[in-house]
Design an enzyme around this catalytic site. Sequence first.
Site, PDB file in Angstrom:
ATOM      1  N   ASP A  59      -2.048 -18.601   1.044  1.00 24.48           N
ATOM      2  CA  ASP A  59      -2.977 -19.336   0.165  1.00 24.48           C
ATOM      3  C   ASP A  59      -3.661 -20.463   0.933  1.00 24.48           C
ATOM      4  OD1 ASP A  59      -0.441 -20.450   0.298  1.00 24.48           O
ATOM      5  OD2 ASP A  59      -0.334 -21.016  -1.815  1.00 24.48           O
ATOM      6  N   ASP A 114      -6.053  -7.505   3.991  1.00 32.27           N
ATOM      7  CA  ASP A 114      -7.185  -6.913   3.262  1.00 32.27           C
ATOM      8  C   ASP A 114      -8.010  -8.019   2.622  1.00 32.27           C
ATOM      9  OD1 ASP A 114      -8.754  -4.901   1.954  1.00 32.27           O
ATOM     10  OD2 ASP A 114      -7.628  -5.311   0.121  1.00 32.27           O
ATOM     11  N   TYR A 156       0.814  -1.212   0.000  1.00 26.98           N
ATOM     12  CA  TYR A 156       0.000   0.000   0.000  1.00 26.98           C
ATOM     13  C   TYR A 156       0.851   1.268   0.000  1.00 26.98           C
ATOM     14  CZ  TYR A 156      -4.538  -2.258   0.812  1.00 26.98           C
ATOM     15  OH  TYR A 156      -5.695  -2.979   0.684  1.00 26.98           O
ATOM     16  N   LYS A 184       3.844 -15.448   3.044  1.00 26.64           N
ATOM     17  CA  LYS A 184       4.072 -16.194   1.798  1.00 26.64           C
ATOM     18  C   LYS A 184       5.578 -16.433   1.733  1.00 26.64           C
ATOM     19  CE  LYS A 184       2.823 -17.937  -2.191  1.00 26.64           C
ATOM     20  NZ  LYS A 184       2.059 -19.208  -2.279  1.00 26.64           N
ATOM     21  N   ASP A 224     -12.003  -9.767   3.933  1.00 22.14           N
ATOM     22  CA  ASP A 224     -13.245  -9.824   3.150  1.00 22.14           C
ATOM     23  C   ASP A 224     -13.738 -11.272   3.115  1.00 22.14           C
ATOM     24  OD1 ASP A 224     -13.215  -7.103   2.567  1.00 22.14           O
ATOM     25  OD2 ASP A 224     -13.775  -7.421   0.464  1.00 22.14           O
TER      26      ASP A 224
HETATM   27  C1  IPM Z   1     -10.388  -1.943   3.655  1.00 23.91           C
HETATM   28  C2  IPM Z   1     -10.642  -1.337   2.311  1.00 23.91           C
HETATM   29  C3  IPM Z   1      -9.544  -0.316   2.025  1.00 23.91           C
HETATM   30  C4  IPM Z   1      -8.222  -1.064   1.980  1.00 23.91           C
HETATM   31  C5  IPM Z   1      -9.753   0.518   0.742  1.00 23.91           C
HETATM   32  C6  IPM Z   1     -11.078   1.235   0.750  1.00 23.91           C
HETATM   33  C7  IPM Z   1      -8.617   1.469   0.507  1.00 23.91           C
HETATM   34  O1  IPM Z   1     -10.710  -2.335   1.334  1.00 23.91           O
HETATM   35  O2  IPM Z   1     -10.363  -1.188   4.643  1.00 23.91           O
HETATM   36  O3  IPM Z   1     -10.228  -3.162   3.741  1.00 23.91           O
HETATM   37  O4  IPM Z   1      -7.847  -1.625   0.949  1.00 23.91           O
HETATM   38  O5  IPM Z   1      -7.546  -1.099   3.012  1.00 23.91           O
HETATM   39 MG    MG Z   2     -10.652  -4.297   2.119  1.00 25.45          MG
END
Ligand code: IPM
Ligand code: MG
Length: 362
Positions: A223, A247, A141, A191, A251
């Site tokens: 993975d 990240d 990032y 990794k 999700d």
């Molecule tokens: C998160 C989001 C952010 C990230 C985006 C919106 C920049 O996906 O907080 O997980 O990638 O960190």
């Molecule tokens: Mg995210």
Amino acid sequence: MKYDIAVLPGDGIGPEVVAEAVKVLQAIGRPFNHEFVFKHGDIGAISIDRHGVALTEDTLKMCKRCNAVLLGAVGDPKYDNPLGKVRPEDGLLALRKGLKLFANLRPVKMLPMLVDSTNLKPEVVRGVDLVVVRELTGGLYFGKPKRRWQTAGGRQAVDTMKYSEKEIERIVRVGFELARQRRKKLTSVDKANVLETSRLWRQIATEISAEYPDIQFDHQLVDSCSMRFIQRPTEFDVIVTENTFGDILTDEASMLAGSMGMLPSASLAGIPRKSTAIFGLYEPIHGSSPKRAGQNMANPIATILSAAMMLRYSLNLPSEADSIEKAVVTVLEQGYRTYDIMSEGMNKVGTREMGELIASRV
Ligand code: IPM
Ligand code: MG
């Protein structure tokens, strides 16, 4: 006591869910005699629209003067152009970096009454209770070089994955300290079979583990970890990993709790230890969900639970945090559901109704 809280609602459903979290904070303030002073600021697309940048210096300064920051979400399809000069997401990244919020805590808990609201098998997700500790101010990032250029042979671009010993050490310690406050299991995810940063990460994590003999510690490749999340998620307690892996994994992990709309997060500027207040930013892990904006549909629970985390970590008010978490459970037990966690026989409510129900039960 009086506390200053920076409130950055942001874009899409952000303002709607943040309004409900503010309601719940006001409700908890009364019986406990706390005064929360909310200071509003812009971030993301709304900030670009109003000030030309996704985060202004003034907003950043205002956040620094507060005890904690409560954020909604950033992002708007009108700024999705990959060649665009300004991006709403940059505001969030600048805020995380500017406030030195290196430790992102993302708890994932499957509440018993929601096991049927996921599309995973109930026997797989029942009892899931894990927390991902994501490194938040390093890695791909922020690593330099980060750019795009034209060559004779075509376009090229580079991002850089970079980590220093200090950055790895402090985040791994957050993992160990949290594990100590929970079921005493820590999994470090990397990794290391491919990446040099991961090999350094693994080496440092192993060294630090010697200071935590009470914690059951292991390493997993990212993975394989992503597979185990779906296969046997109840085996995890605390997971610590670098920015991009965290990240993606969070999700994925959100599906283990039924909906993204249920998941809070804390981004901290220090190592959380019992009875110390650490500056932090609190936000739901979901995005701005532009399609649902302005319709009183979004689930505010992720933001309300983020406010509870704020009370726990930044204001050192654990009983007040517990009270909010209990109120959320009560309302769900009473059968109220937003659209994302709706199942047959339940009572469907909107964003405001859900917020009010929770606020009236704290
Ligand atoms: C998160 C989001 C952010 C990230 C985006 C919106 C920049 O996906 O907080 O997980 O990638 O960190
Ligand atoms: Mg995210």
